[in-house]
Scaffold this active site. Structure first.
Site, mmCIF file in Angstrom:
data_model
loop_
_atom_site.group_PDB
_atom_site.id
_atom_site.type_symbol
_atom_site.label_atom_id
_atom_site.label_comp_id
_atom_site.label_asym_id
_atom_site.label_seq_id
_atom_site.Cartn_x
_atom_site.Cartn_y
_atom_site.Cartn_z
ATOM 1 N N CYS A 49 3.689 1.633 11.862
ATOM 2 C CA CYS A 49 4.204 2.154 10.596
ATOM 3 C C CYS A 49 5.168 3.307 10.777
ATOM 4 O O CYS A 49 5.933 3.629 9.886
ATOM 5 C CB CYS A 49 3.043 2.588 9.725
ATOM 6 N N GLN A 79 -6.583 -0.929 5.269
ATOM 7 C CA GLN A 79 -7.174 -1.526 6.475
ATOM 8 C C GLN A 79 -8.575 -2.074 6.217
ATOM 9 O O GLN A 79 -9.130 -2.766 7.077
ATOM 10 C CB GLN A 79 -7.264 -0.479 7.589
ATOM 11 N N SER A 103 -3.234 -3.747 0.414
ATOM 12 C CA SER A 103 -2.012 -4.445 0.793
ATOM 13 C C SER A 103 -2.349 -5.837 1.302
ATOM 14 O O SER A 103 -3.162 -5.997 2.221
ATOM 15 C CB SER A 103 -1.314 -3.641 1.891
ATOM 16 N N ALA A 128 0.816 -1.214 0.000
ATOM 17 C CA ALA A 128 0.000 0.000 0.000
ATOM 18 C C ALA A 128 0.850 1.264 0.000
ATOM 19 O O ALA A 128 0.446 2.288 -0.544
ATOM 20 C CB ALA A 128 -0.948 -0.004 1.199
ATOM 21 N N THR A 129 2.026 1.214 0.599
ATOM 22 C CA THR A 129 2.899 2.402 0.575
ATOM 23 C C THR A 129 3.190 2.797 -0.871
ATOM 24 O O THR A 129 3.044 3.965 -1.261
ATOM 25 C CB THR A 129 4.223 2.118 1.311
ATOM 26 N N THR A 167 9.589 -7.013 -12.920
ATOM 27 C CA THR A 167 9.062 -8.378 -13.001
ATOM 28 C C THR A 167 8.072 -8.635 -11.876
ATOM 29 O O THR A 167 8.334 -8.303 -10.720
ATOM 30 C CB THR A 167 10.222 -9.392 -12.931
#
Ligand SMILES: *Cc1c(COP(=O)(O)O)cnc(C)c1O
Length: 368
Positions: free
Chosen positions: A315, A167, A187, A59-60, A228
Site C-alpha cells: 500500500c 484485512q 474492501s 477501504a481507503t 452512481t
C-alpha cells in the site's frame, strides 16, 4: 477474484446495465433491486442493518469518510483524534490531513507483539476527542487488536469508535453489534471480490452516528456518498462475502496448518536467523511476518521473482523506507529491512507452500 464472484457480476455489465438511481423504468428498478439485495446480504453478515451500509470505492475511501467525516462534523466541540502507530496509511494519512486542518492527533504505541492496550485509549480520550480509530487486523503483521475492549472504553466515554477491518472481513467472523463498533471499513478485493469497491458501516441506532460527506452531488447513499453505484462490483462484493462466510472455519484451519508448515520448513533450514513478528495467537490465519537476520530482503525478493512475496505492505507504493509497523514493534531499521510478509489464501496449495519455502531457503542461503 473467485470465479463464482465473476459469474455473479457478469449479467450486470451487459443485459442488466440499468442505473439503480433510475426508478422510472424496469432496467433501473432491476439494478436497484440487485443493489438492495447485496446491501441486505452484506449487512446480515456484519450484524448490521441494510441502511447502515454505505458503498464506497474501497477501504481507503471508507477510512477517509469515517475520519474526515467524523472530525469535520464535530469540529465545533472536538479537536482531537486517537489512532495507533501501526495503522494503514489510509488512516494515518487521513489523520495527518486533519492535523493540517487544526486537529490534534494522538498516535498510540503498541507492545512488541503489535497489540494495543485498551487502557491506553482510556487515558488519552477526553470530551474533546472526535473519534478513536484502531484497525481490527493489521495488513503487514496480521495481528488482531482487542477492538471489542477498545470499543467498550470508547462507548463508556461517549466517543465514537472506527475500525479499519479491511484485512478481517471475509477472513474471520466480524459482527459490528457484538464488537460494539460505530464505524467499520471493508474492501472487497481483500476477500476474493473485485477491486474498486468497499463499504463503510455507519451505525444508525444506539447511537446514531452522523458524518459530513466528502463528496457532494446527487445525494446517493443517504447523502453520505454521492455518485452512481457500480452495480456489478457491489453484487460481486456480496457474493464474495457470502462465499467466505460459508467456509470460515474450514478455511481458517487449512490456512493455519499451511502457515505452520511454512514456518517449520523455513525455521528448520534457517535456524537461528529467523524470527516471527506479531502476537503468536491473536492473528489472521494466513499471515506470516518474518525477519531474516542479516539478509537484505530487497535483494531476496529480486532473486525470488517466481514467488509472489512482499517485504511489507503493497500500500505504500514505491516507498523504500523501512516498515513503520515493524519499527513500532521495536525492530531496528536494519531488522525491518530484513523482513518479509508471507500471505496465504484461498488458492494456495500445500505443494505451493513447500515450493515457496524451498525457494526462499535456497536464495536466503545464497545471500547470507
Ligand atoms: C488494503 C487495505 C486498505 C485499502 O483498501 P483499498 O480498498 O485498496 O482502498 C486499507 N486498510 C487496510 C488495513 C488494508 O489492508
Amino acid at each position: 477474484m473467485d470465479p463464482r464472484v465473476l459469474e455473479a457480476m457478469l449479467p450486470f455489465f451487459s443485459e442488466d446495465f440499468g442505473n439503480p438511481a433510475s426508478l422510472t423504468h424496469a432496467p433501473g428498478r432491476r439494478a436497484a433491486a440487485a443493489v438492495e439485495d447485496a446491501r441486505e446480504r452484506i449487512a446480515e453478515r456484519l450484524g448490521a442493518q441494510p441502511r447502515e451500509i454505505v458503498f464506497t470505492s474501497g477501504a481507503t475511501e471508507a477510512d477517509n469518510l469515517a475520519l474526515l467525516g467524523s472530525a469535520r462534523l464535530q469540529s465545533q466541540r472536538c479537536d482531537h483524534l486517537v489512532t495507533v502507530a501501526t495503522e494503514h496509511p489510509a488512516v494515518l494519512d487521513a489523520c495527518a490531513a486533519l492535523e493540517a486542518e487544526g486537529f490534534r492527533v494522538t498516535r498510540l504505541p503498541v507492545a512488541s507483539d503489535g497489540l494495543l492496550d485498551p487502557e491506553a485509549v482510556r487515558e488519552v480520550i477526553s470530551e474533546r476527542t472526535a473519534i478513536v480509530s484502531v484497525m481490527l487486523a493489521n495488513n503487514e503483521i496480521g495481528v488482531l487488536q482487542p477492538v471489542a475492549e477498545i470499543a467498550a472504553v470508547c462507548r463508556d466515554r461517549g466517543v465514537r469508535f472506527h475500525t479499519d477491518a479491511a484485512q478481517a472481513v471475509g477472513r474471520i467472523p466480524v459482527n459490528t453489534d457484538t464488537l460494539g463498533i460505530d464505524l467499520l471499513s471493508l474492501s472487497a478485493h481483500k476477500f476474493y471480490g473485485p477491486k474498486g469497491v468497499g463499504a463503510l458501516f455507519v451505525r444508525r441506532r444506539r447511537p446514531r452516528v452522523r458524518l459530513a460527506p466528502l463528496q457532494h452531488g446527487g445525494g446517493h447513499e443517504g447523502g453520505l456518498r454521492s455518485g452512481t453505484l457500480p452495480v456489478p462490483l457491489i453484487v460481486g462484493m456480496a457474493r464474495a462475502l457470502e462465499l467466505c462466510a460459508e467456509e470460515f472455519e474450514r478455511e481458517a484451519k487449512r490456512l493455519r496448518e499451511l502457515r505452520e508448515r511454512m514456518w517449520s520448513r523455513l525455521s528448520e533450514a534457517l535456524s537461528g536467523r529467523l524470527s516471527r513478528n506479531g502476537h503468536p495467537e491473536a492473528r489472521l490465519p494466513g499471515n506470516l511476518s518474518l525477519t531474516l537476520a542479516g539478509i537484505d530482503t530487497d535483494r531476496l525478493l529480486l532473486a525470488l521473482h517466481d514467488v509472489a512475496l512482499s517485504s511489507g505492505s503493497a500500500c505504500s507504493t514505491a516507498n523504500p523506507a523501512p516498515s513503520h509497523v515493524l519499527l513500532a514493534l521495536g525492530l531496528t531499521p536494519a531488522q525491518a529491512k530484513s523482513s518479509i510478509r508471507i500471505g496465504l489464501g484461498r488458492s494456495t496449495t500445500q505443494e505451493e507452500v513447500d515450493r515457496a519455502a524451498a525457494r526462499i531457503v535456497q536464495e536466503a542461503l545464497k545471500l547470507s
